[in-house]
Write an enzyme that holds these catalytic residues in place. Structure first.
Site, PDB file in Angstrom:
ATOM      1  N   GLY A 287       0.847  -1.198   0.000  1.00 12.36           N
ATOM      2  CA  GLY A 287       0.000   0.000   0.000  1.00 12.36           C
ATOM      3  C   GLY A 287       0.880   1.245   0.000  1.00 12.36           C
TER       4      GLY A 287
ATOM      5  CB  THR B 241       3.135   0.300   7.013  1.00 13.12           C
ATOM      6  OG1 THR B 241       1.767   0.242   7.441  1.00 13.12           O
ATOM      7  CG2 THR B 241       4.004  -0.020   8.212  1.00 13.12           C
ATOM      8  CB  ILE B 242      -0.462   4.663   6.944  1.00 15.45           C
ATOM      9  CG1 ILE B 242      -1.494   3.587   6.591  1.00 15.45           C
ATOM     10  CG2 ILE B 242      -0.064   5.454   5.721  1.00 15.45           C
ATOM     11  CD1 ILE B 242      -2.860   4.161   6.252  1.00 15.45           C
ATOM     12  CG  ASP B 243      -1.639  -0.261   8.648  1.00 10.79           C
ATOM     13  OD1 ASP B 243      -2.361   0.739   8.475  1.00 10.79           O
ATOM     14  OD2 ASP B 243      -1.783  -1.324   8.018  1.00 10.79           O
TER      15      ASP B 243
ATOM     16  NE  ARG C 260     -27.789  12.452  12.642  1.00  6.79           N
ATOM     17  CZ  ARG C 260     -27.805  13.148  11.513  1.00  6.79           C
ATOM     18  NH1 ARG C 260     -26.699  13.725  11.074  1.00  6.79           N
ATOM     19  NH2 ARG C 260     -28.910  13.271  10.827  1.00  6.79           N
TER      20      ARG C 260
ATOM     21  N   GLY D 160      -6.089  -0.068   9.673  1.00 10.93           N
ATOM     22  CA  GLY D 160      -5.429  -0.860  10.716  1.00 10.93           C
ATOM     23  C   GLY D 160      -5.990  -2.264  10.669  1.00 10.93           C
TER      24      GLY D 160
ATOM     25  CD  GLU E 196      -8.415  -1.624   7.436  1.00  6.11           C
ATOM     26  OE1 GLU E 196      -9.147  -1.483   6.448  1.00  6.11           O
ATOM     27  OE2 GLU E 196      -7.176  -1.645   7.366  1.00  6.11           O
TER      28      GLU E 196
ATOM     29  NE  ARG F 192     -27.102   9.868   9.271  1.00 10.94           N
ATOM     30  CZ  ARG F 192     -28.314   9.735   9.783  1.00 10.94           C
ATOM     31  NH1 ARG F 192     -28.555   8.801  10.691  1.00 10.94           N
ATOM     32  NH2 ARG F 192     -29.304  10.546   9.421  1.00 10.94           N
TER      33      ARG F 192
HETATM   34  O1  F6P Z   1      -1.288  -2.096   4.710  1.00 13.21           O
HETATM   35  C1  F6P Z   1      -1.699  -0.798   4.889  1.00 13.21           C
HETATM   36  C2  F6P Z   1      -3.174  -0.647   4.725  1.00 13.21           C
HETATM   37  O2  F6P Z   1      -3.333   0.704   4.802  1.00 13.21           O
HETATM   38  C3  F6P Z   1      -4.086  -1.404   5.693  1.00 13.21           C
HETATM   39  O3  F6P Z   1      -4.347  -0.729   6.878  1.00 13.21           O
HETATM   40  C4  F6P Z   1      -5.331  -1.608   4.861  1.00 13.21           C
HETATM   41  O4  F6P Z   1      -6.081  -2.714   5.296  1.00 13.21           O
HETATM   42  C5  F6P Z   1      -4.788  -1.834   3.520  1.00 13.21           C
HETATM   43  O5  F6P Z   1      -3.605  -1.070   3.435  1.00 13.21           O
HETATM   44  C6  F6P Z   1      -5.743  -1.519   2.403  1.00 13.21           C
HETATM   45  O6  F6P Z   1      -5.036  -1.437   1.221  1.00 13.21           O
HETATM   46  P1  F6P Z   1      -5.585  -1.571  -0.256  1.00 13.21           P
HETATM   47  O7  F6P Z   1      -6.943  -0.988  -0.284  1.00 13.21           O
HETATM   48  O8  F6P Z   1      -4.592  -0.822  -1.055  1.00 13.21           O
HETATM   49  O9  F6P Z   1      -5.576  -3.025  -0.578  1.00 13.21           O
END
Ligand code: F6P
Length: 341
Positions: A10, A125-127, A162, A170, A221, A265
């Site tokens: 990613g 990685t942003i994670d 709300r 993540g 997520e 929401r």
């Molecule tokens: O690996 C980094 C990440 O941002 C995860 O948090 C996420 O699940 C994933 O990439 C989604 O990536 P893509 O939509 O590019 O498959």
């Protein structure tokens, strides 16, 4: 020496800053020349390249994404993949590779190093879930974007009385949710490492309304209810075996509304967290990683990855970096929990 550079997995704000630093220092200090491999491991696998010199990296420091392109290609899973890479590198006269990526891209780098390839890794990685480094670049930018979104959700949630659920990225690690939730004053933070109890979430929602404010729930997520499963888009997996996650934010909002009777929401931040210009912290970290990575190439420190320890950039082995994921320790989550509700 001829050095190949690739970005895999990613994308992430700061990738271009690494590429720029690697090339600028490689050319000016060591007299190297460079080959840009397109789209992660697909580049060396299929011999797809682009010119990479000082002119090519001008002006890219603040740009999001990666000028090299990216993909989740896994050459190890492709029959004859390693032999094709070897042949292509030989044909192009490439002596060494700088692989910029997360656990998957660097897992391939480690495997190739064990087969004798000259590889140095840079963690991205942003994670922020890569082991052996205190931070990866991209994380600070993503947290900043998510925090701003939470700030905005507070005012609309309060106006309409709300519940607002914000779903952030993540997959296995809740670092973005924990940091942005804390920075944005979310009333509940839910992370993959700690399955949540719906009754408890609803109790926090009620207690927040009891103080006459509207609750914000920040959910990663990959978070899941203690009596449920991960929410996925469908059953397909990528080349590294990852499912596509989707739906926990919407599910939470409707479940909270059903149980508490409070209108709810959900907002899914998605790839907004990954796009655009890097924060100044990420630009500095990415630049320092790049400068140290090309120095590792000069030293022949194959099989290593540059890493941040405190404020120093050090070298660690790719095996150490890819052995396990860096998830949120329970104590860090419990620290934040004091402010829930
Ligand atoms: O690996 C980094 C990440 O941002 C995860 O948090 C996420 O699940 C994933 O990439 C989604 O990536 P893509 O939509 O590019 O498959």
């Amino acid at each position: 020496m001829r050095v190949g550079v690739l970005t895999g997995g990613g994308d992430c704000p700061g990738l271009n800053a690494v590429i720029r630093a690697v090339v600028r220092k490689g050319v000016s200090e060591y007299g190297y020349d460079f080959v840009g491999f397109r789209d992660g491991w697909k580049g060396p696998l299929e011999g797809v390249t682009m010119p990479l010199d000082v002119a090519a990296v001008r002006g890219i420091l603040p740009r999001g994404g990666t000028i090299l392109g990216s993909s989740r290609t896994n050459p190890i899973k492709i029959e004859g993949g390693v032999a094709r890479i070897e042949e292509n590198l030989k044909g192009l006269g490439v002596d060494a590779l700088v692989a910029i990526g997360g656990e998957d891209t660097l897992g391939v780098a480690k495997a190739l190093h064990e087969l004798g390839f000259h590889v140095v890794g840079v963690p991205k990685t942003i994670d922020n879930d890569l082991n052996a480094t205190d931070y990866t670049f991209g994380f600070d930018t993503a947290v900043g974007i998510a925090t701003e979104a939470i700030d905005r959700l507070h005012t609309t949630a309060e106006s309409h009385h709300r519940v607002l659920v914000i779903e952030v990225m993540g997959r296995h690690a809740g670092w973005i949710a924990l940091h942005s939730g804390m920075a944005g004053g979310a009333n509940v933070i839910l992370i993959p490492e700690v399955p949540f109890d719906m009754d408890q979430v609803c109790a926090w929602v009620d207690s927040r309304f009891g103080q006459s404010f509207a609750p914000i729930i920040c959910v990663a997520e990959g978070a899941l209810p203690s009596d449920g499963d991960l929410m996925t888009k469908d059953a397909t997996v990528d080349a590294f075996g990852h499912v596509r996650l989707s739906g926990i934010g919407d599910w939470l909002a409707s479940e909270i509304e059903r149980r508490t009777g409070k209108e709810s929401r959900a907002a899914v931040l998605g790839h907004i967290q990954r796009g655009g210009t890097p924060s100044s912290f990420d630009r500095v970290l990415a630049t320092r990683f790049g400068l140290h990575a090309i120095e590792a190439v000069k030293d022949g420190a194959w099989g290593t990855m540059v890493a941040l320890r405190g404020t120093d950039i050090v070298r660690v082995s790719l095996s150490e970096a890819t052995a396990t994921l860096k998830t949120v320790p329970l104590a860090r989550y419990e620290e934040a929990m004091v402010l829930f509700g």
